[in-house]
Design an enzyme around this catalytic site. Sequence first.
Site, PDB file in Angstrom:
ATOM      1  N   TYR A 153      -2.296  -1.244  10.469  1.00 21.04           N
ATOM      2  CA  TYR A 153      -2.239  -1.343   9.003  1.00 21.04           C
ATOM      3  C   TYR A 153      -0.914  -0.805   8.478  1.00 21.04           C
ATOM      4  O   TYR A 153      -0.250  -1.437   7.655  1.00 21.04           O
ATOM      5  CB  TYR A 153      -3.418  -0.558   8.420  1.00 21.04           C
ATOM      6  CG  TYR A 153      -3.630  -0.725   6.930  1.00 21.04           C
ATOM      7  CD1 TYR A 153      -4.326  -1.817   6.418  1.00 21.04           C
ATOM      8  CD2 TYR A 153      -3.156   0.225   6.030  1.00 21.04           C
ATOM      9  CE1 TYR A 153      -4.534  -1.961   5.054  1.00 21.04           C
ATOM     10  CE2 TYR A 153      -3.353   0.088   4.669  1.00 21.04           C
ATOM     11  CZ  TYR A 153      -4.049  -1.008   4.178  1.00 21.04           C
ATOM     12  OH  TYR A 153      -4.250  -1.143   2.829  1.00 21.04           O
ATOM     13  N   SER A 189       0.869  -1.185   0.000  1.00 25.39           N
ATOM     14  CA  SER A 189       0.000   0.000   0.000  1.00 25.39           C
ATOM     15  C   SER A 189       0.900   1.228   0.000  1.00 25.39           C
ATOM     16  O   SER A 189       2.083   1.134   0.371  1.00 25.39           O
ATOM     17  CB  SER A 189      -0.838   0.002   1.288  1.00 25.39           C
ATOM     18  OG  SER A 189      -1.472   1.241   1.481  1.00 25.39           O
TER      19      SER A 189
HETATM   20  P1  NAD Z   1     -11.437  -6.140  -0.017  1.00 23.31           P
HETATM   21  O1  NAD Z   1     -12.057  -6.071   1.328  1.00 23.31           O
HETATM   22  O2  NAD Z   1     -12.280  -5.937  -1.224  1.00 23.31           O
HETATM   23  O3  NAD Z   1     -10.686  -7.507  -0.203  1.00 23.31           O
HETATM   24  C1  NAD Z   1      -9.977  -8.115   0.845  1.00 23.31           C
HETATM   25  C2  NAD Z   1      -9.934  -9.588   0.534  1.00 23.31           C
HETATM   26  O4  NAD Z   1      -9.260 -10.243   1.611  1.00 23.31           O
HETATM   27  C3  NAD Z   1     -11.323 -10.205   0.418  1.00 23.31           C
HETATM   28  O5  NAD Z   1     -11.334 -11.164  -0.619  1.00 23.31           O
HETATM   29  C4  NAD Z   1     -11.494 -10.867   1.769  1.00 23.31           C
HETATM   30  O6  NAD Z   1     -12.383 -11.952   1.717  1.00 23.31           O
HETATM   31  C5  NAD Z   1     -10.079 -11.318   2.038  1.00 23.31           C
HETATM   32  N1  NAD Z   1      -9.815 -11.628   3.428  1.00 23.31           N
HETATM   33  C6  NAD Z   1     -10.063 -10.867   4.522  1.00 23.31           C
HETATM   34  N2  NAD Z   1      -9.731 -11.558   5.634  1.00 23.31           N
HETATM   35  C7  NAD Z   1      -9.270 -12.772   5.224  1.00 23.31           C
HETATM   36  C8  NAD Z   1      -8.803 -13.917   5.887  1.00 23.31           C
HETATM   37  N3  NAD Z   1      -8.747 -13.981   7.228  1.00 23.31           N
HETATM   38  N4  NAD Z   1      -8.421 -14.973   5.139  1.00 23.31           N
HETATM   39  C9  NAD Z   1      -8.508 -14.952   3.788  1.00 23.31           C
HETATM   40  N5  NAD Z   1      -8.947 -13.886   3.099  1.00 23.31           N
HETATM   41  C10 NAD Z   1      -9.323 -12.818   3.823  1.00 23.31           C
HETATM   42  O7  NAD Z   1     -10.219  -5.129   0.030  1.00 23.31           O
HETATM   43  P2  NAD Z   1      -9.216  -4.603  -1.096  1.00 23.31           P
HETATM   44  O8  NAD Z   1      -9.293  -3.140  -1.059  1.00 23.31           O
HETATM   45  O9  NAD Z   1      -9.390  -5.334  -2.359  1.00 23.31           O
HETATM   46  O10 NAD Z   1      -7.835  -4.998  -0.410  1.00 23.31           O
HETATM   47  C11 NAD Z   1      -6.976  -5.984  -0.934  1.00 23.31           C
HETATM   48  C12 NAD Z   1      -5.555  -5.669  -0.508  1.00 23.31           C
HETATM   49  O11 NAD Z   1      -5.155  -4.432  -1.105  1.00 23.31           O
HETATM   50  C13 NAD Z   1      -5.382  -5.508   0.988  1.00 23.31           C
HETATM   51  O12 NAD Z   1      -4.147  -6.077   1.384  1.00 23.31           O
HETATM   52  C14 NAD Z   1      -5.339  -4.006   1.166  1.00 23.31           C
HETATM   53  O13 NAD Z   1      -4.623  -3.618   2.296  1.00 23.31           O
HETATM   54  C15 NAD Z   1      -4.632  -3.589  -0.113  1.00 23.31           C
HETATM   55  N6  NAD Z   1      -4.827  -2.184  -0.471  1.00 23.31           N
HETATM   56  C16 NAD Z   1      -6.070  -1.705  -0.754  1.00 23.31           C
HETATM   57  C17 NAD Z   1      -6.200  -0.365  -1.107  1.00 23.31           C
HETATM   58  C18 NAD Z   1      -7.537   0.225  -1.450  1.00 23.31           C
HETATM   59  O14 NAD Z   1      -7.614   1.455  -1.593  1.00 23.31           O
HETATM   60  N7  NAD Z   1      -8.591  -0.551  -1.637  1.00 23.31           N
HETATM   61  C19 NAD Z   1      -5.101   0.461  -1.144  1.00 23.31           C
HETATM   62  C20 NAD Z   1      -3.842  -0.058  -0.841  1.00 23.31           C
HETATM   63  C21 NAD Z   1      -3.734  -1.399  -0.509  1.00 23.31           C
END
Ligand code: NAD
Length: 260
Positions: A155, A142
């Site tokens: 985080y 991130s």
């Molecule tokens: P999201 O909530 O849409 O997806 C998260 C995924 O992780 C889901 O598929 C969920 O089921 C899974 N998950 C959660 N807990 C779990 C567990 N215990 N075991 C297995 N799977 C689990 O969120 P996202 O925004 O797609 O985030 C995905 C990644 O990207 C994360 O690591 C997040 O930190 C990172 N990220 C997101 C953003 C953003 O703006 N959305 C920015 C930077 C980084």
Amino acid sequence: MFEQFLKGKTAIVTGSNSGIGLGVAERLGRAGADLVLNSFTERDEDHALADRLAAELGVRVRYVRADMSKAAECRNLIRQTGACDILVNNAGIQHVAAIPDFPAEKWDAVIAINLSSAFHTTAAALPMMREAGWGRVINIASAHGLTASPFKSAYVAAKHGIVGLTKVTGLETAREPITCNAICPGYVLTPLVKAQIPDTMAKYGMDRDEVIEKVLLERQPSKEFATTQQLGDTAVFLCSEAAAQITGTTISVDGGWTAL
Ligand code: NAD
């Protein structure tokens, strides 16, 4: 882009039944990779999603339930799949609170899912990549792996940690045809981010559009969300021959956030 050059490879993407993980899996599938989707749920819709992607992309797609907060389940996810050429450590959760109010169990869960899971999956995957003679580890970190924001202690710590783990993995595999890199997205409008909007609206007395512009995209100079497709294409690039000498580093997809 990169038509079908991943044919015969297997990609395991943790946390891929929604958001960025699903977007990355879909792009890797378009490039020809067989896919393993994962989350902690075991619902008909998880398997239906895998079937739909398989039909759409013409690759093998399986959904495997494994809870990324549990070390043994992280390692089993990789081992039971039997092949892991591309590992995308994506599963993640968020919790927002000032440090004195941050529940200890939330700290533990964020560190376990966002950081420790990547250690366990990588530990299980590297011997398989070595056996196969090729591998790619892609950690979804991130902008918060490179900068901080208040109220996101666990985080930010986990994401800085995964950038460190990326460097170590890159060094430990530097003499092999294996690379490890972290993609550092800015804000992407996924369920994880959408879930933060109502609380922020209440906290600042703003409507949805104001929260998006003044809070979420405040530090994103492009004033646009990054998309899951762009992140997927970045992952596909990291799997390409062009990226064979890119290892142990970060690629920001953040609309200029970390240039500020
Ligand atoms: P999201 O909530 O849409 O997806 C998260 C995924 O992780 C889901 O598929 C969920 O089921 C899974 N998950 C959660 N807990 C779990 C567990 N215990 N075991 C297995 N799977 C689990 O969120 P996202 O925004 O797609 O985030 C995905 C990644 O990207 C994360 O690591 C997040 O930190 C990172 N990220 C997101 C953003 C953003 O703006 N959305 C920015 C930077 C980084």
